[in-house]
Design a protein around this motif. Structure first.
Motif, PDB file in Angstrom:
ATOM      1  N   TYR A 114       0.778  -1.138   0.085  1.00 21.47           N
ATOM      2  CA  TYR A 114       0.003  -0.137   0.009  1.00 21.47           C
ATOM      3  C   TYR A 114       1.037   1.292   0.065  1.00 21.47           C
ATOM      4  O   TYR A 114       0.720   2.053  -0.820  1.00 21.47           O
ATOM      5  CB  TYR A 114      -0.974   0.017   1.191  1.00 21.47           C
ATOM      6  N   PHE A 115       1.704   1.227   0.981  1.00 22.98           N
ATOM      7  CA  PHE A 115       2.630   2.646   0.853  1.00 22.98           C
ATOM      8  C   PHE A 115       3.771   2.545   0.058  1.00 22.98           C
ATOM      9  O   PHE A 115       4.175   3.897  -0.377  1.00 22.98           O
ATOM     10  CB  PHE A 115       3.256   2.455   2.370  1.00 22.98           C
ATOM     11  N   LEU A 116       4.032   1.518  -0.767  1.00 19.21           N
ATOM     12  CA  LEU A 116       5.205   1.506  -1.699  1.00 19.21           C
ATOM     13  C   LEU A 116       4.528   2.029  -2.932  1.00 19.21           C
ATOM     14  O   LEU A 116       4.944   2.817  -3.798  1.00 19.21           O
ATOM     15  CB  LEU A 116       5.788   0.006  -1.749  1.00 19.21           C
ATOM     16  N   THR A 117       3.165   1.603  -3.251  1.00 14.58           N
ATOM     17  CA  THR A 117       2.600   1.906  -4.399  1.00 14.58           C
ATOM     18  C   THR A 117       2.101   3.524  -4.126  1.00 14.58           C
ATOM     19  O   THR A 117       2.199   4.421  -4.962  1.00 14.58           O
ATOM     20  CB  THR A 117       1.119   1.110  -4.555  1.00 14.58           C
ATOM     21  N   ALA A 118       1.775   3.981  -2.898  1.00 18.52           N
ATOM     22  CA  ALA A 118       1.406   5.387  -2.592  1.00 18.52           C
ATOM     23  C   ALA A 118       2.730   6.125  -2.902  1.00 18.52           C
ATOM     24  O   ALA A 118       2.555   7.292  -3.384  1.00 18.52           O
ATOM     25  CB  ALA A 118       0.891   5.497  -1.261  1.00 18.52           C
ATOM     26  N   ALA A 119       3.841   5.714  -2.790  1.00 20.45           N
ATOM     27  CA  ALA A 119       5.064   6.390  -3.034  1.00 20.45           C
ATOM     28  C   ALA A 119       5.711   6.461  -4.539  1.00 20.45           C
ATOM     29  O   ALA A 119       6.196   7.242  -4.932  1.00 20.45           O
ATOM     30  CB  ALA A 119       6.339   5.724  -2.184  1.00 20.45           C
ATOM     31  N   ILE A 120       5.195   5.453  -5.075  1.00 18.21           N
ATOM     32  CA  ILE A 120       5.820   5.106  -6.597  1.00 18.21           C
ATOM     33  C   ILE A 120       4.887   5.594  -7.544  1.00 18.21           C
ATOM     34  O   ILE A 120       5.116   6.303  -8.564  1.00 18.21           O
ATOM     35  CB  ILE A 120       6.178   3.676  -6.713  1.00 18.21           C
ATOM     36  N   ALA A 121       3.599   5.465  -7.495  1.00 20.05           N
ATOM     37  CA  ALA A 121       2.423   5.668  -8.456  1.00 20.05           C
ATOM     38  C   ALA A 121       2.358   7.195  -8.728  1.00 20.05           C
ATOM     39  O   ALA A 121       2.216   7.350  -9.991  1.00 20.05           O
ATOM     40  CB  ALA A 121       1.188   4.963  -7.976  1.00 20.05           C
ATOM     41  N   PRO A 122       2.466   8.045  -7.940  1.00 18.36           N
ATOM     42  CA  PRO A 122       2.261   9.372  -8.141  1.00 18.36           C
ATOM     43  C   PRO A 122       3.441   9.931  -8.985  1.00 18.36           C
ATOM     44  O   PRO A 122       3.257  10.548  -9.992  1.00 18.36           O
ATOM     45  CB  PRO A 122       2.213  10.293  -6.871  1.00 18.36           C
ATOM     46  N   ALA A 123       4.768   9.198  -8.787  1.00 19.15           N
ATOM     47  CA  ALA A 123       5.818   9.813  -9.591  1.00 19.15           C
ATOM     48  C   ALA A 123       5.645   9.181 -11.122  1.00 19.15           C
ATOM     49  O   ALA A 123       6.131   9.608 -12.032  1.00 19.15           O
ATOM     50  CB  ALA A 123       7.139   9.030  -8.980  1.00 19.15           C
ATOM     51  N   MET A 124       5.109   7.736 -11.279  1.00 18.78           N
ATOM     52  CA  MET A 124       4.690   7.410 -12.569  1.00 18.78           C
ATOM     53  C   MET A 124       3.808   8.333 -13.195  1.00 18.78           C
ATOM     54  O   MET A 124       3.966   8.558 -14.494  1.00 18.78           O
ATOM     55  CB  MET A 124       4.106   5.853 -12.269  1.00 18.78           C
ATOM     56  N   VAL A 125       2.850   8.769 -12.444  1.00 16.52           N
ATOM     57  CA  VAL A 125       1.871   9.702 -13.268  1.00 16.52           C
ATOM     58  C   VAL A 125       2.709  11.032 -13.758  1.00 16.52           C
ATOM     59  O   VAL A 125       2.567  11.467 -15.048  1.00 16.52           O
ATOM     60  CB  VAL A 125       1.042  10.186 -12.084  1.00 16.52           C
ATOM     61  N   ARG A 126       3.431  11.490 -13.054  1.00 13.14           N
ATOM     62  CA  ARG A 126       4.329  12.707 -13.377  1.00 13.14           C
ATOM     63  C   ARG A 126       5.405  12.326 -14.640  1.00 13.14           C
ATOM     64  O   ARG A 126       5.614  13.000 -15.460  1.00 13.14           O
ATOM     65  CB  ARG A 126       5.109  13.098 -12.251  1.00 13.14           C
ATOM     66  N   ALA A 127       5.844  11.268 -14.488  1.00 11.30           N
ATOM     67  CA  ALA A 127       6.382  10.763 -15.743  1.00 11.30           C
ATOM     68  C   ALA A 127       5.762  10.333 -17.059  1.00 11.30           C
ATOM     69  O   ALA A 127       6.688  10.279 -17.986  1.00 11.30           O
ATOM     70  CB  ALA A 127       7.698   9.478 -15.260  1.00 11.30           C
ATOM     71  N   GLY A 128       4.447  10.351 -16.810  1.00 16.60           N
ATOM     72  CA  GLY A 128       3.698  10.048 -18.012  1.00 16.60           C
ATOM     73  C   GLY A 128       3.258   8.656 -18.221  1.00 16.60           C
ATOM     74  O   GLY A 128       2.406   8.050 -19.094  1.00 16.60           O
ATOM     75  N   GLY A 129       3.236   7.600 -16.993  1.00 18.28           N
ATOM     76  CA  GLY A 129       2.674   6.490 -16.925  1.00 18.28           C
ATOM     77  C   GLY A 129       3.482   5.456 -16.197  1.00 18.28           C
ATOM     78  O   GLY A 129       4.758   5.730 -15.969  1.00 18.28           O
ATOM     79  N   GLY A 130       2.925   4.239 -16.306  1.00 16.13           N
ATOM     80  CA  GLY A 130       3.699   2.984 -15.799  1.00 16.13           C
ATOM     81  C   GLY A 130       2.708   2.045 -15.401  1.00 16.13           C
ATOM     82  O   GLY A 130       1.434   2.008 -15.819  1.00 16.13           O
ATOM     83  N   ALA A 131       3.245   1.032 -14.853  1.00 19.92           N
ATOM     84  CA  ALA A 131       2.531  -0.308 -14.409  1.00 19.92           C
ATOM     85  C   ALA A 131       2.699  -0.652 -13.069  1.00 19.92           C
ATOM     86  O   ALA A 131       3.831  -0.866 -12.747  1.00 19.92           O
ATOM     87  CB  ALA A 131       2.719  -1.346 -15.634  1.00 19.92           C
ATOM     88  N   VAL A 132       1.707  -1.328 -12.263  1.00 20.81           N
ATOM     89  CA  VAL A 132       1.869  -1.723 -11.044  1.00 20.81           C
ATOM     90  C   VAL A 132       1.305  -3.187 -11.166  1.00 20.81           C
ATOM     91  O   VAL A 132      -0.015  -3.279 -11.481  1.00 20.81           O
ATOM     92  CB  VAL A 132       1.232  -0.913  -9.782  1.00 20.81           C
ATOM     93  N   ILE A 133       2.084  -4.173 -10.800  1.00 23.98           N
ATOM     94  CA  ILE A 133       1.413  -5.583 -10.732  1.00 23.98           C
ATOM     95  C   ILE A 133       1.537  -6.011  -9.482  1.00 23.98           C
ATOM     96  O   ILE A 133       2.607  -5.950  -8.663  1.00 23.98           O
ATOM     97  CB  ILE A 133       2.351  -6.636 -11.563  1.00 23.98           C
ATOM     98  N   ASN A 134       0.302  -6.667  -8.737  1.00 25.81           N
ATOM     99  CA  ASN A 134       0.360  -7.074  -7.686  1.00 25.81           C
ATOM    100  C   ASN A 134       0.198  -8.495  -7.429  1.00 25.81           C
ATOM    101  O   ASN A 134      -0.236  -8.997  -8.660  1.00 25.81           O
ATOM    102  CB  ASN A 134      -0.931  -6.498  -6.743  1.00 25.81           C
ATOM    103  N   LEU A 135       0.547  -9.271  -6.515  1.00 22.61           N
ATOM    104  CA  LEU A 135       0.643 -10.365  -6.235  1.00 22.61           C
ATOM    105  C   LEU A 135      -0.568 -10.968  -5.655  1.00 22.61           C
ATOM    106  O   LEU A 135      -0.430 -10.756  -4.326  1.00 22.61           O
ATOM    107  CB  LEU A 135       1.787 -11.301  -5.803  1.00 22.61           C
ATOM    108  N   GLY A 136      -1.584 -11.691  -6.010  1.00 21.08           N
ATOM    109  CA  GLY A 136      -2.675 -11.998  -5.181  1.00 21.08           C
ATOM    110  C   GLY A 136      -2.624 -13.419  -4.908  1.00 21.08           C
ATOM    111  O   GLY A 136      -1.507 -14.129  -4.750  1.00 21.08           O
ATOM    112  N   SER A 137      -3.596 -14.280  -4.929  1.00 16.65           N
ATOM    113  CA  SER A 137      -3.478 -15.603  -4.613  1.00 16.65           C
ATOM    114  C   SER A 137      -5.052 -16.272  -5.073  1.00 16.65           C
ATOM    115  O   SER A 137      -5.879 -15.747  -4.815  1.00 16.65           O
ATOM    116  CB  SER A 137      -3.302 -15.936  -3.416  1.00 16.65           C
TER     117      SER A 137
END
Length: 255
Positions: A122-145
């Motif tokens: 949760y907090f890692l995504t909170a730290a990285i996703a906004p920077a991805m937005v500023r850079a023009g995009g990105g991808a986050v992949i979570n591991l469920g089960s």
């Protein structure tokens, strides 16, 4: 390899063994510069060494993801620095699995599982996703089960934590997708443990009556992760991809 991730940068948590190691290795083979991350520096260096020996780019950043925002923030900051200023792909793979029942689970274990499996991503995504937005995009992949959607009599705590991760996947897709960041998840089935870390896998029995009829390998998860991280999945948002040999989707009746 088709170099589908050429020029991309990636952070894979919990990537010193098993599924995380396979994902980091596959990303590097597809052209990405990968941060291998985990608690064990010796194992991390070994993974980095194998990737580099195969011609890939990788570095190790140590992190003991305990669920605190401070630790997640430090990992995000150091990984971004090592990768030259940006993270294009984040894989939230690190997790722990206590196989205890509800009545055998104490409060300390409960808090630790949710700290590592839910709070840390949760907090890692909170730290990285906004920077991805500023850079023009990105991808986050979570591991469920697979056990997030198919009840089994043990591992209730783990199951619920992975259910939370899959819910966050959909919520983050709605939150960050319109701003250029795709968020999806992979739900692995029963996967072979790292070599030398066990004998016959007790999960074999769990795969009886499935289309695959056997346990899977870490590479199966890595292939799905490469696809979700690549432009081939550009129209995929908020999806949980089951890579489980058909465990949750189909039942085979033996003759």
């Amino acid at each position: 390899m088709s170099r589908r991730l050429e020029g991309k940068t990636a952070l894979v948590t919990g990537s010193t063994s098993n599924i995380g190691r396979a994902i980091a290795t596959a990303f590097a083979a597809e052209g990405a510069h990968v941060i291998v991350s985990g608690r064990d520096g010796e194992r991390g260096s070994a993974v980095v060494g194998r990737i580099r020996a195969a011609g890939g780019r990788a570095d190790f950043v140590a992190a003991d993801l305990d669920g605190s925002a401070a630790v997640s923030d430090r990992l995000a900051e150091e990984a971004t620095r090592v990768l030259g200023g940006r993270i294009d792909i984040l894989v939230n793979n690190a997790g722990i699995f206590p196989g205890s029942t509800t009545t055998d689970t104490d409060e300390k274990t409960f808090d630790r599982v949710y700290a590592v499996n839910v709070k840390a991503p949760y907090f890692l995504t909170a730290a990285i996703a906004p920077a991805m937005v500023r850079a023009g995009g990105g991808a986050v992949i979570n591991l469920g089960s697979w056990v997030a959607r198919l009840g089994i009599p043990v591992g209730t705590l783990y199951s619920s934590s992975k259910g939370a991760v899959e819910t966050l996947t959909r919520a983050w897709a709605a939150e960050f997708g319109p701003r250029g960041v795709r968020v999806n998840a992979i739900a692995p089935g029963v996967i072979v443990p790292p070599a030398g870390e066990g004998e016959a896998h007790p999960g074999e029995i769990m795969m009886k009556g499935t289309p695959a009829g056997r346990i899977g390998t870490p590479d199966a998860i890595a292939h799905a992760a490469v696809w979700l991280a690549s432009d081939e999945a550009a129209f995929v948002h908020g999806t949980v991809v089951d890579v489980d040999g058909g465990r949750v989707g189909a039942a085979v009746i033996a003759a």
